[in-house]
Design an enzyme around this catalytic site. Structure first.
Site, PDB file in Angstrom:
ATOM      1  N   GLY A   9       0.825  -1.205   0.000  1.00  0.00           N
ATOM      2  CA  GLY A   9       0.000   0.000   0.000  1.00  0.00           C
ATOM      3  C   GLY A   9       0.854   1.247   0.000  1.00  0.00           C
ATOM      4  N   ARG A  12       0.333   5.585  -2.124  1.00  0.00           N
ATOM      5  CA  ARG A  12      -0.172   6.901  -1.699  1.00  0.00           C
ATOM      6  C   ARG A  12      -0.400   6.895  -0.183  1.00  0.00           C
ATOM      7  NH1 ARG A  12      -6.502   6.271  -3.734  1.00  0.00           N
ATOM      8  NH2 ARG A  12      -7.164   5.226  -1.821  1.00  0.00           N
ATOM      9  N   ASN A  86       1.021  -2.233   5.242  1.00  0.00           N
ATOM     10  CA  ASN A  86       0.236  -1.001   5.361  1.00  0.00           C
ATOM     11  C   ASN A  86      -1.050  -1.022   4.526  1.00  0.00           C
ATOM     12  OD1 ASN A  86      -0.100   2.114   5.656  1.00  0.00           O
ATOM     13  ND2 ASN A  86       0.012   1.744   3.448  1.00  0.00           N
ATOM     14  N   TYR A 155     -14.106  -3.849   9.566  1.00  0.00           N
ATOM     15  CA  TYR A 155     -12.773  -3.221   9.558  1.00  0.00           C
ATOM     16  C   TYR A 155     -12.170  -3.285  10.961  1.00  0.00           C
ATOM     17  CZ  TYR A 155      -9.490   0.763   8.945  1.00  0.00           C
ATOM     18  OH  TYR A 155      -8.395   1.595   8.895  1.00  0.00           O
ATOM     19  N   ALA A 158     -11.054  -6.842  11.694  1.00  0.00           N
ATOM     20  CA  ALA A 158      -9.825  -7.224  10.985  1.00  0.00           C
ATOM     21  C   ALA A 158      -8.613  -6.527  11.604  1.00  0.00           C
ATOM     22  CB  ALA A 158      -9.948  -6.865   9.502  1.00  0.00           C
TER      23      ALA A 158
HETATM   24  N1  LIG Z   1      -6.050   7.526   7.131  1.00  0.00           N
HETATM   25  C1  LIG Z   1      -6.509   7.187   8.322  1.00  0.00           C
HETATM   26  O1  LIG Z   1      -7.169   7.985   8.992  1.00  0.00           O
HETATM   27  C2  LIG Z   1      -6.227   5.827   8.888  1.00  0.00           C
HETATM   28  C3  LIG Z   1      -6.577   5.572  10.216  1.00  0.00           C
HETATM   29  C4  LIG Z   1      -6.315   4.330  10.764  1.00  0.00           C
HETATM   30  C5  LIG Z   1      -5.726   3.348  10.006  1.00  0.00           C
HETATM   31  N2  LIG Z   1      -5.399   3.596   8.707  1.00  0.00           N
HETATM   32  C6  LIG Z   1      -4.771   2.495   7.961  1.00  0.00           C
HETATM   33  O2  LIG Z   1      -3.566   2.955   7.401  1.00  0.00           O
HETATM   34  C7  LIG Z   1      -3.322   2.288   6.160  1.00  0.00           C
HETATM   35  C8  LIG Z   1      -3.111   3.314   5.051  1.00  0.00           C
HETATM   36  O3  LIG Z   1      -4.274   4.119   4.982  1.00  0.00           O
HETATM   37  P1  LIG Z   1      -4.362   5.453   4.104  1.00  0.00           P
HETATM   38  O4  LIG Z   1      -5.233   6.386   4.838  1.00  0.00           O
HETATM   39  O5  LIG Z   1      -3.032   5.884   3.660  1.00  0.00           O
HETATM   40  O6  LIG Z   1      -5.234   4.894   2.876  1.00  0.00           O
HETATM   41  P2  LIG Z   1      -5.084   5.125   1.301  1.00  0.00           P
HETATM   42  O7  LIG Z   1      -6.336   4.567   0.721  1.00  0.00           O
HETATM   43  O8  LIG Z   1      -4.696   6.511   0.992  1.00  0.00           O
HETATM   44  O9  LIG Z   1      -3.851   4.169   0.963  1.00  0.00           O
HETATM   45  C9  LIG Z   1      -3.972   2.780   1.030  1.00  0.00           C
HETATM   46  C10 LIG Z   1      -3.090   2.204  -0.038  1.00  0.00           C
HETATM   47  O10 LIG Z   1      -3.249   0.767   0.008  1.00  0.00           O
HETATM   48  C11 LIG Z   1      -3.507   0.312  -1.306  1.00  0.00           C
HETATM   49  N3  LIG Z   1      -4.345  -0.891  -1.254  1.00  0.00           N
HETATM   50  C12 LIG Z   1      -5.606  -0.978  -0.759  1.00  0.00           C
HETATM   51  N4  LIG Z   1      -6.080  -2.227  -0.955  1.00  0.00           N
HETATM   52  C13 LIG Z   1      -5.091  -2.920  -1.580  1.00  0.00           C
HETATM   53  C14 LIG Z   1      -4.979  -4.245  -2.048  1.00  0.00           C
HETATM   54  N5  LIG Z   1      -5.991  -5.106  -1.919  1.00  0.00           N
HETATM   55  N6  LIG Z   1      -3.816  -4.633  -2.641  1.00  0.00           N
HETATM   56  C15 LIG Z   1      -2.794  -3.753  -2.787  1.00  0.00           C
HETATM   57  N7  LIG Z   1      -2.850  -2.477  -2.377  1.00  0.00           N
HETATM   58  C16 LIG Z   1      -3.986  -2.066  -1.774  1.00  0.00           C
HETATM   59  C17 LIG Z   1      -4.250   1.453  -1.988  1.00  0.00           C
HETATM   60  O11 LIG Z   1      -4.193   1.338  -3.398  1.00  0.00           O
HETATM   61  C18 LIG Z   1      -3.521   2.656  -1.436  1.00  0.00           C
HETATM   62  O12 LIG Z   1      -2.390   3.000  -2.209  1.00  0.00           O
HETATM   63  C19 LIG Z   1      -4.521   1.376   5.929  1.00  0.00           C
HETATM   64  O13 LIG Z   1      -4.237   0.073   6.407  1.00  0.00           O
HETATM   65  C20 LIG Z   1      -5.603   2.006   6.790  1.00  0.00           C
HETATM   66  O14 LIG Z   1      -6.574   1.065   7.184  1.00  0.00           O
HETATM   67  C21 LIG Z   1      -5.641   4.815   8.126  1.00  0.00           C
END
Ligand SMILES: NC(=O)c1ccc[n+]([C@@H]2O[C@H](COP(=O)([O-])OP(=O)(O)OC[C@H]3O[C@@H](n4cnc5c(N)ncnc54)[C@H](O)[C@@H]3O)[C@@H](O)[C@H]2O)c1
Length: 246
Positions: A9, A12, A86, A155, A158
């Site tokens: 991930g 981005r 991630n 979510y 998981a």
């Molecule tokens: N942004 C928040 O507020 C927040 C809060 C808590 C946890 N998170 C966790 O942090 C991590 C990153 O989140 P983010 O906000 O940067 O999200 P985002 O959507 O900006 O980035 C997630 C990245 O993971 C990739 N991805 C998603 N599913 C995929 C798959 N099946 N195979 C390959 N790549 C995949 C997406 O293409 C993307 O580039 C995630 O695990 C999310 O659950 C985010």
């Protein structure tokens, strides 16, 4: 000393910030993501920092593909020092509306993906005699979610699974591999989250008075990937500015 990290991930958001911060600390990076264009842009930024990079367009739920990718990273770079699980996706849907397929897919993206990459990277790290792993959980795993109006129960389940897996694997993979989990709170990324409209209301319940940014998480990831000596494993780190209205 050369260091190599796999970042799932990493195209981005938080993953991109972590990949760039690791690259600044001297890591060569393997990015795994579904998004080809965004991943190419992140790869270009890593190259501009003077580090080597490889990109793998792949769905992290695929166990066989994870095996191929980890093997390819190992043969290209000769080592794997750090794995950042991630990739993840939130699922804003209540239990009455969620289909069996949606539940299974959510568990696969957020939890099985970690199993896939750890299972293939751990033997290499054990053979090397060193390794660090961090998996991205969420504050949702601890709190159940920011509001009752937007249920993210699958979510949360998981992401809570990641915490149990991390503790168990710290015992199984120690003393060679240190493995930890991070629970970000509300983190604004460049693509935005679903909270922008409610930002001021949410910020009132955050002790440090702002939403998080991807670099807030990246700093901790880099610390867990690089701190020497290492005496931290099996832990859950919350990066949320102390959100007390959850
Ligand atoms: N942004 C928040 O507020 C927040 C809060 C808590 C946890 N998170 C966790 O942090 C991590 C990153 O989140 P983010 O906000 O940067 O999200 P985002 O959507 O900006 O980035 C997630 C990245 O993971 C990739 N991805 C998603 N599913 C995929 C798959 N099946 N195979 C390959 N790549 C995949 C997406 O293409 C993307 O580039 C995630 O695990 C999310 O659950 C985010």
């Amino acid at each position: 000393m050369k260091q190599v990290a796999i970042v799932t991930g990493g195209a981005r958001g938080i993953g991109r910030a972590c990949a760039l911060d690791l690259a600044r600390q001297g890591f060569d990076i393997a990015l795994v993501d579904l998004l080809e264009e965004e991943m190419a842009a992140t790869a270009a930024d890593i190259l501009a920092l003077g580090r080597d990079v490889r990109t793998y367009q792949a769905d992290v739920v695929l166990h066989g593909r994870a095996c191929e990718i980890v093997r390819d990273v190992h043969s290209a770079f000769g080592q794997i020092d750090f794995l950042l699980n991630n990739a993840g996706q939130s699922q804003p849907k209540g239990i009455l509306e969620t289909t069996e397929d949606e539940f299974d897919r959510g568990m696969a993206i957020n939890l099985k993906s970690c199993f896939n990459y750890i299972q293939h990277a751990a033997p290499i790290m054990l053979e090397q005699g060193r390794g660090r792993i961090v998996s991205m959980s969420s504050l949702n795993a601890l709190s159940g979610g920011v509001t009752a109006a937007v249920s993210k129960f699958a979510y949360a389940a998981a992401k809570a699974g990641i915490l149990g897996m991390t503790r168990a694997l710290a015992k199984e993979l120690g003393p060679t591999i240190a493995i930890n989990a991070i629970c970000p709170g509300v983190i604004l990324t460049e693509v935005g989250t679903d909270v922008t409209a409610r930002e001021s209301e949410i910020v009132k319940g955050i002790a440090l008075g702002r939403l998080g940014c991807a670099d807030d998480v990246a700093r901790l990831v880099t610390f867990l990937a690089t701190s020497e000596p290492c005496f931290i494993t099996g832990q859950t780190f919350v990066v949320d500015g102390f959100q007390f209205n959850v």
